[in-house]
Write a protein that holds these residues in place. Structure first.
Motif, PDB file in Angstrom:
ATOM      1  N   CYS A  21     -21.314  14.870  12.121  1.00 42.51           N
ATOM      2  CA  CYS A  21     -19.953  15.815  11.414  1.00 42.51           C
ATOM      3  C   CYS A  21     -20.208  17.221  12.028  1.00 42.51           C
ATOM      4  O   CYS A  21     -21.950  17.687  12.384  1.00 42.51           O
ATOM      5  CB  CYS A  21     -19.395  15.978   9.888  1.00 42.51           C
ATOM      6  SG  CYS A  21     -19.488  17.712   9.409  1.00 42.51           S
ATOM      7  N   CYS A  22     -19.977  18.039  12.701  1.00 44.66           N
ATOM      8  CA  CYS A  22     -19.872  19.000  13.271  1.00 44.66           C
ATOM      9  C   CYS A  22     -19.769  20.654  12.793  1.00 44.66           C
ATOM     10  O   CYS A  22     -18.426  20.565  13.054  1.00 44.66           O
ATOM     11  CB  CYS A  22     -19.988  19.144  14.614  1.00 44.66           C
ATOM     12  SG  CYS A  22     -20.532  21.063  15.354  1.00 44.66           S
ATOM     13  N   GLY A  53     -20.584  24.093  19.145  1.00 45.65           N
ATOM     14  CA  GLY A  53     -20.097  22.866  18.567  1.00 45.65           C
ATOM     15  C   GLY A  53     -18.941  22.351  18.841  1.00 45.65           C
ATOM     16  O   GLY A  53     -19.323  20.867  19.587  1.00 45.65           O
ATOM     17  N   THR A  88     -20.747  20.715  22.740  1.00 39.38           N
ATOM     18  CA  THR A  88     -21.434  19.550  22.032  1.00 39.38           C
ATOM     19  C   THR A  88     -21.169  18.528  22.190  1.00 39.38           C
ATOM     20  O   THR A  88     -22.106  16.883  22.376  1.00 39.38           O
ATOM     21  CB  THR A  88     -22.661  19.973  21.426  1.00 39.38           C
ATOM     22  OG1 THR A  88     -23.249  21.447  22.247  1.00 39.38           O
ATOM     23  CG2 THR A  88     -24.159  20.245  21.754  1.00 39.38           C
ATOM     24  N   CYS A  89     -20.314  18.626  20.589  1.00 33.89           N
ATOM     25  CA  CYS A  89     -20.511  17.461  20.024  1.00 33.89           C
ATOM     26  C   CYS A  89     -19.392  16.925  21.121  1.00 33.89           C
ATOM     27  O   CYS A  89     -19.550  15.242  20.538  1.00 33.89           O
ATOM     28  CB  CYS A  89     -19.076  17.541  18.998  1.00 33.89           C
ATOM     29  SG  CYS A  89     -21.103  18.354  17.888  1.00 33.89           S
ATOM     30  N   VAL A 133     -17.104  11.094  15.712  1.00 37.25           N
ATOM     31  CA  VAL A 133     -17.476  12.658  15.957  1.00 37.25           C
ATOM     32  C   VAL A 133     -15.936  13.068  15.263  1.00 37.25           C
ATOM     33  O   VAL A 133     -15.608  13.450  16.578  1.00 37.25           O
ATOM     34  CB  VAL A 133     -18.109  13.242  17.421  1.00 37.25           C
ATOM     35  CG1 VAL A 133     -18.752  15.027  17.568  1.00 37.25           C
ATOM     36  CG2 VAL A 133     -19.633  12.675  17.968  1.00 37.25           C
ATOM     37  N   ILE A 166     -15.443  16.928  14.177  1.00 41.08           N
ATOM     38  CA  ILE A 166     -15.978  18.855  15.106  1.00 41.08           C
ATOM     39  C   ILE A 166     -14.236  19.427  13.708  1.00 41.08           C
ATOM     40  O   ILE A 166     -13.650  19.806  13.513  1.00 41.08           O
ATOM     41  CB  ILE A 166     -16.313  19.383  15.612  1.00 41.08           C
ATOM     42  CG1 ILE A 166     -17.087  18.406  17.051  1.00 41.08           C
ATOM     43  CG2 ILE A 166     -16.516  20.835  16.358  1.00 41.08           C
ATOM     44  CD1 ILE A 166     -15.754  18.554  18.221  1.00 41.08           C
ATOM     45  N   PHE A 178     -24.596  18.709  12.645  1.00 42.01           N
ATOM     46  CA  PHE A 178     -24.866  19.710  13.027  1.00 42.01           C
ATOM     47  C   PHE A 178     -24.405  20.568  12.743  1.00 42.01           C
ATOM     48  O   PHE A 178     -23.015  20.901  11.446  1.00 42.01           O
ATOM     49  CB  PHE A 178     -24.238  19.528  14.471  1.00 42.01           C
ATOM     50  CG  PHE A 178     -24.433  18.120  15.209  1.00 42.01           C
ATOM     51  CD1 PHE A 178     -26.670  18.940  16.130  1.00 42.01           C
ATOM     52  CD2 PHE A 178     -24.682  17.357  15.504  1.00 42.01           C
ATOM     53  CE1 PHE A 178     -26.672  18.077  16.304  1.00 42.01           C
ATOM     54  CE2 PHE A 178     -24.903  16.493  16.141  1.00 42.01           C
ATOM     55  CZ  PHE A 178     -26.019  16.729  17.108  1.00 42.01           C
ATOM     56  N   SER A 232     -23.555  24.230  13.557  1.00 47.23           N
ATOM     57  CA  SER A 232     -22.686  25.365  14.432  1.00 47.23           C
ATOM     58  C   SER A 232     -22.124  26.359  14.754  1.00 47.23           C
ATOM     59  O   SER A 232     -21.228  26.644  14.844  1.00 47.23           O
ATOM     60  CB  SER A 232     -22.480  24.179  15.620  1.00 47.23           C
ATOM     61  OG  SER A 232     -22.776  24.667  16.930  1.00 47.23           O
ATOM     62  N   LYS A 258     -28.103  23.535  14.976  1.00 38.59           N
ATOM     63  CA  LYS A 258     -27.671  23.843  15.843  1.00 38.59           C
ATOM     64  C   LYS A 258     -28.213  25.586  16.295  1.00 38.59           C
ATOM     65  O   LYS A 258     -28.347  25.352  18.118  1.00 38.59           O
ATOM     66  CB  LYS A 258     -26.273  23.111  16.003  1.00 38.59           C
ATOM     67  CG  LYS A 258     -25.889  22.397  17.880  1.00 38.59           C
ATOM     68  CD  LYS A 258     -27.118  22.396  18.792  1.00 38.59           C
ATOM     69  CE  LYS A 258     -26.722  21.086  19.252  1.00 38.59           C
ATOM     70  NZ  LYS A 258     -27.782  20.951  20.370  1.00 38.59           N
ATOM     71  N   GLU A 290     -29.754  24.744  20.707  1.00 36.24           N
ATOM     72  CA  GLU A 290     -28.518  24.370  22.297  1.00 36.24           C
ATOM     73  C   GLU A 290     -29.383  25.314  23.867  1.00 36.24           C
ATOM     74  O   GLU A 290     -28.781  26.526  23.247  1.00 36.24           O
ATOM     75  CB  GLU A 290     -27.262  24.885  22.133  1.00 36.24           C
ATOM     76  CG  GLU A 290     -26.723  24.179  23.007  1.00 36.24           C
ATOM     77  CD  GLU A 290     -26.621  22.770  23.647  1.00 36.24           C
ATOM     78  OE1 GLU A 290     -27.363  21.852  22.895  1.00 36.24           O
ATOM     79  OE2 GLU A 290     -27.130  22.751  24.609  1.00 36.24           O
TER      80      GLU A 290
END
Ligand code: NAD
Ligand code: UDX
Length: 459
Positions: free
Chosen positions: A5-6, A13, A16-17, A29, A31, A83, A85, A126, A158
């Motif tokens: 999970c972001c 976010g 990246t994810c 994934v 987000i 994450f 983010s 992140k 990051e």
């Protein structure tokens, strides 16, 4: 299947994810963000941020192993790795205002994780945060979690740059993972390293202690920004002496200890990171009772401000000491090319300066929305001034029609290949061009008839 999970579907976010999903078909994934409009855009054909190559990555895995949602709690409950983010802007008020990072979003995301998690999680910083933030996150998580649940915290800063986010993520110089050097911390570090190992060579996945990892992010940005302020400081000496800053940068960059990258003089660095992260480092240094260290890094930001004001003053001086009622065309409003992002863009400062001098300004940028330009300018200037003095134009030729001067503030490639004969014909004379990015062919422009002024050059 590993589930990630972001929290935070922003410039970091999101890309990246999305790249993790793209490179790891066996990882699911999700987000999440509180901002419904942003999530809707991620789920649409028109993504909320412009990054070359991002559409292809997102469209290839969205709905398969990549999901965008506002259901934050559900995504937290399901995930093995989370994450964080979210944004960490400079504080606008209270203790440390103007310097310290505002950690309110990090804290609220952390509290949410503690509150809703029903199983153990690896929580990954992140966001760019001050050194030892992981300690506060751990305290919050442990004080608020259900019995029997374990949280391991990792720092995984990051390093992507906007405009090149996708290639930076696909082929990173390094991936940094910091953890407590306990058996559990190292195990968590290995779990995250295994995700990156799907596409990043093992020798580029660097592990270290948590505090080194957190500080390395601030340090890398401070060192990069320092190079730009250094070359910009030299550009002032070039203008005063007849040296050419591009030649000086080239000569210095050939020394393998210095290297050629990040030595392009400019109107000043922008972007959401450099200034914020250096000010954060300044604040950290002061909090640690290291005033000399704080002053050293603060100078990098001061030099950046000086560069912007120096360029503005040069423009006014060359335009016979007044730009009142003159028509100034601004080419480029984004903080760098290949992005629609305007955060801390030098153009915001310059346009406000021109407004105060009561110039008429037309702005052309190939990627920045009209509403964004309006919002950025009216944050500092009255709405009436914006309406009276500023036009946002969608065609560079139209923008330059009737102009007394063109000011290049973003290094968009298309500015190099415009038909400057045509532009010159439609401008007031003498027609000036001020190149704040050192991208135009000055000789050619002078041959056309332009008065050309370039940062760090006199000829
Ligand atoms: P951003 O503002 O684009 O995105 C952050 C997102 O987090 C926003 O959409 C916001 O709505 C969301 N958010 C905030 N609190 C939340 C919560 N409690 N729950 C769910 N969503 C929440 O910011 P960004 O540019 O992506 O930066 C994120 C972090 O990464 C910052 O710490 C920044 O310093 C760092 N960073 C940014 C860059 C860059 O190029 N932009 C590069 C490296 C590191
Ligand atoms: C930066 C860091 O490069 C990245 O590693 C970090 O993760 C986030 O912050 P970003 O701000 O997206 O990335 O772009 P960057 O390419 O670093 O440019 C920042 C600013 O410096 C821009 O305004 C750019 O135009 C300016 N710049 C860059 C110069 O003026 N001269 C240079 O030589 C390089």
């Amino acid at each position: 299947m590993t589930k990630i999970c972001c929290i935070g579907a922003g410039y970091v976010g999101g890309p990246t994810c999305a790249v993790i999903a793209y490179k790891c078909p066996n990882v699911q994934v999700t987000i999440v963000d509180l901002n419904q409009a942003r999530i809707d855009a991620w789920n649409s054909g028109n993504l909320p941020i412009y990054e070359p190559g991002l559409d292809e990555v997102v469209f290839a895995c969205r709905g398969k192993n990549l999901f965008f949602s506002t259901e934050v709690d559900k995504a937290i409950v399901e995930a093995d790795l989370i994450f964080v983010s979210v944004n960490t802007p400079t504080k606008k008020s209270g203790i440390g205002a103007g310097f310290a990072a505002d950690l309110a979003y990090v804290e609220s995301a952390t509290r949410r994780i503690a509150q809703v998690a029903t199983s153990s999680k690896i929580v990954i910083e992140k966001s760019t945060v001050p050194c030892r933030t992981a300690e506060s996150m751990r305290t919050i998580l442990e004080a608020n979690s259900h019995d029997g649940i374990r949280f391991d915290i990792l720092s995984n800063p990051e390093f992507l740059a906007e405009g090149t986010a996708v290639p930076d993520l696909m082929k990173p110089d390094r991936v940094l993972i910091g953890s407590l050097q306990t058996p559990e911390g190292i195990k968590a570090q290995q779990a995250l390293a295994a995700v990156y190992a799907n596409w990043v060579p093992k020798e580029k996945i660097i592990t270290m202690n948590l505090w080194s990892s957190e500080l390395s992010k601030l340090a890398a940005n401070a060192l990069l920004a320092q190079r730009i302020s250094s070359i910009n400081a030299l550009s002032a000496i070039c203008e005063a002496t007849g040296a050419d800053v591009d030649e000086v940068a080239y000569a210095c960059g050939l020394d393998t200890r210095i290297g050629p990258k990040f030595l392009k003089a400019s109107v000043g660095f922008g972007g959401s990171c450099f200034q914020k992260d250096i000010l954060n480092l300044v604040y950290l240094s002061e909090s640690l009772h290291l005033p000399e260290v704080a002053a050293y890094w603060k100078q990098v930001v001061d030099m950046n401000e000086y560069q912007k004001s120096r360029f503005s003053q040069r423009i006014v001086k060359r335009l016979f000491n007044t730009i009142t009622n003159k028509n100034i065309t601004v080419f480029g409003f984004a903080f760098k090319k290949n992005t629609g992002d305007t955060r801390e863009s030098a153009a915001i400062t310059l346009v406000n300066y021109f407004l105060q001098e009561r110039a008429n300004i037309s702005i052309y940028d190939p990627k920045v929305d009209d509403d964004q330009i309006r919002a950025d300018i009216t944050e500092l200037a009255p709405v009436e001034a914006f309406e009276k003095q500023i036009k946002v134009v969608h065609d560079p030729y139209q923008a330059a029609k009737g102009a007394d001067a063109i000011v290049v503030l973003t290094e968009w490639d298309e500015f190099k290949t415009l038909n400057y004969e045509q532009i010159y014909a439609g401008m007031n004379k003498p027609a000036f061009i001020f190149d704040g990015r050192l991208i135009l062919d000055s000789k050619k422009l002078r041959d056309i008839g332009f008065q050309v002024e370039v940062i760090g050059k006199t000829l």
